[in-house]
Design an enzyme around this catalytic site. Sequence first.
Site, short mmCIF file in Angstrom:
data_model
loop_
_atom_site.label_atom_id
_atom_site.label_comp_id
_atom_site.label_asym_id
_atom_site.label_seq_id
_atom_site.Cartn_x
_atom_site.Cartn_y
_atom_site.Cartn_z
N CYS A 148 0.82 -1.21 0.00
CA CYS A 148 0.00 0.00 0.00
C CYS A 148 0.86 1.26 0.00
O CYS A 148 0.51 2.28 -0.63
CB CYS A 148 -0.94 0.00 1.19
SG CYS A 148 -0.10 -0.06 2.81
N HIS A 285 -1.89 1.78 7.37
CA HIS A 285 -2.23 1.57 5.96
C HIS A 285 -2.11 2.90 5.22
O HIS A 285 -2.53 3.95 5.72
CB HIS A 285 -3.66 1.04 5.86
CG HIS A 285 -4.11 0.73 4.47
ND1 HIS A 285 -3.43 -0.13 3.63
CD2 HIS A 285 -5.18 1.17 3.75
CE1 HIS A 285 -4.06 -0.22 2.47
NE2 HIS A 285 -5.12 0.57 2.52
N ASN A 305 -8.27 3.68 -2.36
CA ASN A 305 -7.57 2.57 -1.74
C ASN A 305 -6.94 1.71 -2.83
O ASN A 305 -7.12 1.97 -4.03
CB ASN A 305 -8.56 1.75 -0.90
CG ASN A 305 -7.86 0.92 0.16
OD1 ASN A 305 -6.64 0.92 0.29
ND2 ASN A 305 -8.64 0.20 0.95
#
Length: 337
Positions: A148, A285, A305
Amino acid sequence: MQLCQEFKLTLLALLSVAFLLCGPNVSSGDTLSKLNSSEVDFWAFIRKFQREYEDSEEFERRYFYFQNATKRHVSLNSFSSELQSAQYGINQFSDLSQEEFRDVYLRAVFHRAPPFSGLTAPKLPAKLDWRDKAVVAPVQDQGACGSCWAFSVVGAIQSVRAIGGSQLVQLSVQQLIDCSFQNAGCSGGSPSSALRWLEQTRLKLATQSEYPYQAATGICRFFSPSHGVVAVRNFTAHDFSGQEEAMMAELLQRGPLVAVVDAVSWQDYLGGIIQHHCSSHYSNHAVLVVGYDTTGNIPYWIVQNSWGTTWGNQGYVYIKMGGNICGIADSVAAVFL
């Protein structure tokens, strides 16, 4: 072959669930009732997300995690009192334990950023969405790789380049995973460390097509210094907690921003605006903030995302503005090219 596999898995499912649910004091009617609810939902999940479990032991374990997930959803949804509130339910992560989910998908390293100390924000538009300017690339899927941190950084770079007048081109996330030695590839990394490495090396990122994503850490592919599309000249990282209006101005002036958030509850997220269930103390994240909307009853950030378009709002999550929900303002980076 496919029909054979489906029959085998169907039989395995029924036998395993019967084993789990049946006891000496359970009637066939009770068992059938349970099979018509929880087991049927699990089988629908298996078909939708094309799961293939190796044996009855794995099936039973995944079914147990699935049942736990459905119990969590009841608790999470009990806070959803408004029409726009976040909804939680079955998605592609519902057969993972919470520990597995964290270990695979929440691998960003949080570095504390200095508080923002800039000027008071000017009058800002009520709504901003950089997608409307065609400068945000499509949602990607990191797969079972803790990358990520790389997706958020590359997403910001390619958007800022497009805002500057260049054609939007998808750049190589894999190059950053393989070559940013200060990070750990699919085992995790820090957006700030990646940006610092890009700034120091002046590496020009290649395109995604010539250095494609593999969802695994590989050996760094070296190019000539002149090869590639764009290099990072500088970046800033600030803590905007308590100053989300200033963060709005930063988003308007600098383009999409990299943020490190607490996404533990996102394992069950389906859509809507998150207002609860995440902390500002356990950031894990990395995501890309691409806009905001203050025109409705609940103002919210628009966040891209990297878990594919089947997750959330077609790959996006909306987070309530104000209160530093999910730690959205704790560590926010802007890129300069």
